[in-house]
Structure formats: C-alpha cells, structure tokens
Design an enzyme around this catalytic site. Structure first.
Site: not given
Length: 291
Positions: A161, A207, A239
């Site tokens: 991320s 995601d 994600h």
C-alpha cells in the site's frame, strides 16, 4: 595423411570434454555465479511455506538505528554459503508491522536477510516510508546483529500500500538497489520514469483502495527506465490480500528477488515466458529477464 587428420580431429572432442568436465565440476556453478544460494528451485520449493534455510528471528527495538522506528530481522543461520542479499519491508497506512511480518520468514528461509518494519507513525506517507526503508536496509547491512551475513551490495525493498508507494520512491532515490517489489502500491505520483531498479509491481483485481487502474498499472507503464519490470495482477484478490500468507505473491516475490538480488538465472523459468492467466493470476506483463 588421412590418419593424421583423424587423429587431429579426435583431439578436439577430448579437449572439449575436459572443458565440459571442468564446467560441471563441483563448485563450478558457484564460480560462475557467486551469489547463488540454496538448491535449484522447483515449483514445490518456491511455493512452500518455508525454504531450505533454517532462520533466526532478531528483535530490533526502538533506538537501534537512525531514521526508522523498530522492526524484526529474519536471517539464515547457515554461514557456509557466504553472505546474503537483504530486503526491507514496509507496511501500509495505519498498518502494523504484524500485517507484513509473514514476508520475513517466507523470504529469509529462501536465502535472504529480511527486516520487517514498524513505521515511525502509522500515518506516515509514502515518501516518509521510503526514507525509513532506506534507513532500515542500511542498518541491516551496516549495524545489525546480522550484518556479517549481509552483502551490502545486494539490497532490495518491498512494501504494501503506502509502503508499496514508498518502495517505488526508495528505488527512485537509490538506483543502486538490486530490486523493488511494490505490493498494491499507493502513491499520488504517477511518474516513475526515473526508477532504474528492476521492479515487480503486484496488484489485485478487486482492490478498491489502490485500484490497479489508477495505481499499479500506470506505475508499471511509467517504469520506462527500469532495466527489467513486471506487472502481476492477482485474480479475485483485494487490497488486504497481501497482509496474510499468499502463495502466488510469495512465489513471484521470491523469484524476482532471487533473479535480481542474487543474479540467479535458475529462477528465470518462473518469470519468462510470462505465466498465463489462471485462477490465481488475472494478468501478467513483463519485459522478460535478460540473462
């Protein structure tokens, strides 16, 4: 005259045989590539929960080094094969080290020294995480309890991320890194044309935080100066897929790190030709490793 010609011709294969014997003698492969570590890989070995190296866990408390908070180092205990490449891994926004800790033993047991980070603040932005990744990898190579097992010329970064965006920025800032793997990377920057580090971006088709259409894919497309690059999009993944053990992610991360941190061409077969889409892979693009 003909007999002399035959004798001369038969001497050539004999010399060739001697040369071939020398090349296949024990230690010849190590001489050809002094960075190879561990046995030749198989599908079973690269997808296993643990690789061939026994490892130890080393706590890195706050204050151990400059520029990062704390973390954990996972290092092979076997010193017989020489030093290892090292990898620093950052978690994402408001994410604890525990969320990416599984990468430590998974990668270390394949023949790397790995440090997973707890960032200075859970809200650190990607560029702040980049600075912490670089500080941490320098600490691992120069000051840590495992420094005698690290080759300081073979360092890499990885992150999830905002940590993934941080790994891209770290690669841009330090072109001497051997590899980078951004996982579901998030960053406001889209221009990564100055990255000169072999980079594999791994995204997820579902995601909704760092959507591949606005993050992973354009990041990959803009890696125009990277000597090698790959884009892996996981199928039926989101994600948060990356914060727990995931075989496909681990397989290709290991292959990429082995290929570019260790120059180990035995792992080329997992990267090139590109793997076909299947139940685990939505899409894969690459430049194919140049051996």
């Amino acid at each position: 005259m003909r007999r002399h010609l035959i004798k001369a011709c038969t001497a050539v294969p004999a010399a060739a045989l001697l040369a071939a014997t020398a090349l296949t003698a024990p230690g010849a492969a190590a001489a050809a590539n002094p960075y190879e570590r561990g046995p030749a890989p198989t599908e079973a070995s690269i997808t296993a929960e643990r690789g061939p190296f026994a490892i130890e866990k080393i706590d890195v408390p706050p204050g151990s080094g400059d520029g990062f908070n704390r973390g954990t180092i996972y290092a092979p205990t076997d010193r017989s094969e020489g030093t290892f490449g090292a990898i620093a891994v950052s978690p994402g926004f408001v994410s604890a080290q525990a969320w990416i800790d599984w990468y430590g033993p998974r990668l270390a047991s394949q023949g790397f020294v790995v440090m997973t980070l707890e960032t200075l603040s859970p809200t650190n932005l990607p560029d702040e995480r980049a600075a912490q990744l670089l500080a941490a990898i320098d600490y691992v190579a120069q000051e840590s309890a495992a420094k005698d097992r690290v080759d300081p010329g073979r360092l890499a970064v990885m992150g999830h991320s905002m940590g993934g965006g941080g790994s891209l920025r770290a690669a841009e800032r330090r072109p001497s890194l051997q590899a980078a793997i951004p996982l579901a990377p998030w960053h406001t920057n889209r221009n990564w044309q100055n990255v000169r580090v072999p980079t594999m971006i791994i995204g997820a088709d579902n995601d909704f935080i760092a959507g591949v259409g606005t993050h992973a894919e354009p990041f990959y497309q803009n890696l125009t100066a990277a000597p090698e690059k790959a884009y892996l999009e996981l199928n039926n993944a989101g994600h948060m897929t990356f914060i727990s053990p995931h075989t496909t992610t681990a397989k290709y991360a290991i292959a990429w790190m082995k290929r570019y941190v260790d120059d180990d061409t035995r792992y080329d077969r997992f990267l090139c030709p590109a793997p076909a889409p299947d139940q685990n892979i939505q899409e894969y693009r690459d430049t194919c490793p140049n051996s």
